[in-house]
Design a protein around this motif. Structure first.
Motif, mmCIF file in Angstrom:
data_model
loop_
_atom_site.group_PDB
_atom_site.id
_atom_site.type_symbol
_atom_site.label_atom_id
_atom_site.label_comp_id
_atom_site.label_asym_id
_atom_site.label_seq_id
_atom_site.Cartn_x
_atom_site.Cartn_y
_atom_site.Cartn_z
ATOM 1 N N GLY A 92 -4.088 6.917 -3.138
ATOM 2 C CA GLY A 92 -2.772 6.512 -2.673
ATOM 3 C C GLY A 92 -1.721 6.629 -3.745
ATOM 4 N N GLY A 93 -0.530 6.321 -3.345
ATOM 5 C CA GLY A 93 0.621 6.419 -4.219
ATOM 6 C C GLY A 93 1.850 6.313 -3.350
ATOM 7 N N PRO A 94 2.986 6.702 -3.861
ATOM 8 C CA PRO A 94 4.212 6.583 -3.073
ATOM 9 C C PRO A 94 4.218 7.490 -1.834
ATOM 10 C CG PRO A 94 4.662 7.556 -5.234
ATOM 11 C CD PRO A 94 3.226 7.164 -5.217
ATOM 12 N N ILE A 95 3.400 8.548 -1.857
ATOM 13 C CA ILE A 95 3.337 9.472 -0.714
ATOM 14 C C ILE A 95 1.930 9.399 -0.126
ATOM 15 C CG2 ILE A 95 3.467 11.889 0.012
ATOM 16 C CD1 ILE A 95 5.441 12.225 -2.440
ATOM 17 N N ALA A 96 1.847 8.996 1.123
ATOM 18 C CA ALA A 96 0.546 8.870 1.793
ATOM 19 C C ALA A 96 0.061 10.236 2.267
ATOM 20 C CB ALA A 96 0.663 7.928 2.976
ATOM 21 N N VAL A 97 -1.193 10.521 1.964
ATOM 22 C CA VAL A 97 -1.833 11.756 2.425
ATOM 23 C C VAL A 97 -2.921 11.342 3.406
ATOM 24 C CG1 VAL A 97 -3.185 13.774 1.722
ATOM 25 C CG2 VAL A 97 -1.399 12.907 0.219
#
Length: 162
Positions: A41-46
């Motif tokens: 995860g991170g600021p942009i969800a994949v």
């Protein structure tokens, strides 16, 4: 066979166009470590890569004597090791050091912007420049000069600098 690193998944997910990887390049192969990096995860969800029917996941390989890849992150290492091991036709990777090493290893390389350019050429997106700029706006780093040059080659006006 096409192997892809983590960043192109994140970049295309940032503009809700992850499917372009499949539409432009077909079935995408990834290392287990790339799946794990996307899951962190991170600021942009994949989306979960295992859930995508056009993604094939391969177990990571031990680096062995590949000291050249040891300064890369795990996803980059495994993308290059697996691509080389499986005789990949193409590697999709954005990071400059990893791209240089891939070319040195004799692998054919493209990146997220190359994938977007091909998507534009195939009529899958209305504007390369708009898609690339949207990714930059989401925090993905791509050289504005490179975006301008590719947009110019694709016949998109504006912003070109030599």
């Amino acid at each position: 066979m096409v192997f892809c690193n983590t960043t192109p998944f994140i970049a295309l997910a940032s503009i809700d166009r992850l499917e372009l990887l499949h539409q432009v390049l077909g079935t995408i192969s990834v290392a287990e470590s790339v799946v794990e990096e996307c899951e962190q995860g991170g600021p942009i969800a994949v989306p979960g890569l295992r859930s995508l029917p056009w993604v094939t996941v391969y177990s990571d390989l031990p680096p062995k004597d590949w000291s050249a890849v040891l300064d890369l992150d795990r996803g980059e290492q495994q993308t290059l090791l697996l691509a080389r091991h499986h005789g990949s036709d193409l590697v999709v990777i954005d990071e400059r050091r990893a791209r240089s090493l891939a070319e040195y290893l004799g692998l054919r390389v493209t990146g997220t912007l190359g994938t977007l350019a091909k998507a534009k050429a195939c009529g899958l997106i209305p504007s390369f420049r708009e898609a690339a700029t949207a990714m930059r706006d989401q925090g993905m780093y791509y050289s504005q000069g490179l975006i301008d040059r590719l947009a110019h080659r694709l016949g998109e006006a504006g912003g070109f600098s030599s």
